[in-house]
Design a protein around this motif. Structure first.
Motif, mmCIF file in Angstrom:
data_model
loop_
_atom_site.group_PDB
_atom_site.id
_atom_site.type_symbol
_atom_site.label_atom_id
_atom_site.label_comp_id
_atom_site.label_asym_id
_atom_site.label_seq_id
_atom_site.Cartn_x
_atom_site.Cartn_y
_atom_site.Cartn_z
ATOM 1 N N LEU A 284 19.075 96.051 11.546
ATOM 2 C CA LEU A 284 17.881 96.050 10.707
ATOM 3 C C LEU A 284 16.702 95.381 11.403
ATOM 4 N N GLY A 285 16.977 94.723 12.515
ATOM 5 C CA GLY A 285 15.916 94.033 13.243
ATOM 6 C C GLY A 285 15.414 92.786 12.519
ATOM 7 N N ILE A 286 16.313 92.115 11.812
ATOM 8 C CA ILE A 286 15.908 90.889 11.134
ATOM 9 C C ILE A 286 16.801 89.728 11.600
ATOM 10 N N HIS A 287 16.426 88.509 11.262
ATOM 11 C CA HIS A 287 17.225 87.379 11.718
ATOM 12 C C HIS A 287 18.054 86.790 10.572
ATOM 13 N N THR A 288 18.870 85.793 10.922
ATOM 14 C CA THR A 288 19.762 85.185 9.935
ATOM 15 C C THR A 288 19.592 83.670 9.919
ATOM 16 N N ILE A 289 19.933 83.097 8.772
ATOM 17 C CA ILE A 289 19.966 81.642 8.611
ATOM 18 C C ILE A 289 21.367 81.277 8.134
ATOM 19 N N GLY A 290 22.058 80.436 8.884
ATOM 20 C CA GLY A 290 23.364 79.956 8.424
ATOM 21 C C GLY A 290 23.161 78.822 7.433
ATOM 22 N N GLU A 291 23.780 78.934 6.269
ATOM 23 C CA GLU A 291 23.608 77.900 5.233
ATOM 24 C C GLU A 291 24.748 76.895 5.271
ATOM 25 N N GLY A 292 24.472 75.682 4.840
ATOM 26 C CA GLY A 292 25.521 74.674 4.678
ATOM 27 C C GLY A 292 26.119 74.204 5.997
ATOM 28 N N VAL A 293 25.276 74.090 7.035
ATOM 29 C CA VAL A 293 25.769 73.624 8.337
ATOM 30 C C VAL A 293 25.950 72.108 8.270
#
Ligand code: C2E
Ligand code: CA
Ligand code: CA
Ligand code: CA
Length: 274
Positions: free
Chosen positions: A226-235
């Motif tokens: 999709l050409g979008i980025h990600t954020i990992g939650e609860g690190v």
């Protein structure tokens, strides 16, 4: 035996009555608190995983209850949703977040929007008006919604997202991986990023590692397409941070980088200044 049963019944009724009273109480308190600034936004940093640079903050709702102390959303959000009060509480929080944006210069602030609230016909107009009145930059406000908000009424959700985006307000998809994950739909929506649900981040270390790695890998592949980025939650740990980086996740949020707090953490904001 019969009387024991009746006694147990009486105890049960009493417990039910107390629970009902407690809920009624809290609902009355909720109504009062709306009028007396009982609700505050806490902010938690969202960082780039490789160098911990802060790119934004998520605004999280807290209720400063006069007798019960600081309450978390889990303590009262269900109640607010049932009574419809949560929407008014949300607007109080959005106002605080937008004012904070106008006062500070440290990336974006994202706010949580419940599905029903998102689909209310005046949501976008009201939000844009609030931003405008505060003199804030709409490009620095983001909304966090879940998949439920997208799939309930697809045409309406599309209209809402397009309107907001055309004025600069971007959307991130919250708790990703836990919902229906109707992947075939996703490309139709203007979504800026996927927030990988914290259950998968937690699972990256320990017994459930293979499953969690597989899920995160799939999410990363999807985001890449999709050409979008990600954020990992609860690190919460360096091990989780490293695992996320290895899987191609760029951003993270969690206790490792900062607890939610009433102010932007001074030390962290200082880190923004080059
Ligand atoms: P969410 O949007 O998934 O928010 C992330 C939750 O994870 C927050 O809980 C945050 O405090 C917690 N968290 C952050 N880092 C860590 C970590 O490293 N480990 C662990 N175990 N937890 C972490 P919180 O603040 O209790 O909020 C719970 C949920 O309530 C939110 O989940 C969101 O769905 C909802 N919520 C929060 N603020 C609002 C609001 O203003 N309006 C609405 N409608 N919902 C809200
Ligand atoms: Ca969120
Ligand atoms: Ca989340
Ligand atoms: Ca959640």
């Amino acid at each position: 035996a019969k009387s024991t049963g009746r006694d147990r019944c009486a105890v049960f009724d009493e417990a039910m009555r107390e629970e009902a009273m407690r809920i009624l109480d809290l609902e009355a308190d909720l109504r009062r608190a709306i009028n007396v600034d009982g609700f505050v936004a806490f902010y938690q940093p969202i960082v780039r995983l490789d160098d911990r640079k802060i790119i934004g903050h998520e605004a999280l709702l807290r209720w400063r209850h006069e007798r019960r102390g600081l309450l978390l959303p889990a303590d009262f959000i269900g109640l607010g949703e049932d009574s419809g009060l949560i929407e008014e509480v949300d607007w109080l929080l959005y106002r605080q977040a937008i004012d904070q944006l106008a006062r500070t210069d440290s990336g974006y602030i994202s706010v949580n929007v419940s599905p029903r609230h998102f689909l209310a016909s005046d949501f976008a107009d009201r939000l844009l008006r609030m931003i405008d009145r505060a003199g804030a930059d709409p490009h620095r406000l983001r909304i966090e919604i879940t998949e439920v908000a997208l799939l309930d009424d697809v045409p309406r959700a599309l209209r809402m997202l397009r309107t907001l985006r055309s004025h600069g307000v971007l959307a991130q998809l919250d708790d990703f991986g836990t919902g229906f994950s109707a992947l075939s739909y996703l490309h139709r929506f203007p979504i800026e990023c996927l927030k990988i649900d914290q259950s998968f981040v937690a699972g990256l270390i320990g017994e459930t590692q293979p499953e969690s790695v597989a899920v995160v890998r799939a999410i990363q592949a999807l985001a890449g397409t999709l050409g979008i980025h990600t954020i990992g939650e609860g690190v919460e740990s360096e091990a989780q941070r490293n695992a996320l980086r290895e899987l191609g996740c760029t951003y993270g949020q969690g206790f490792l980088f900062g607890q939610p707090s009433e102010d932007f953490h001074p030390a962290l904001v200082r880190a923004l200044v080059p």
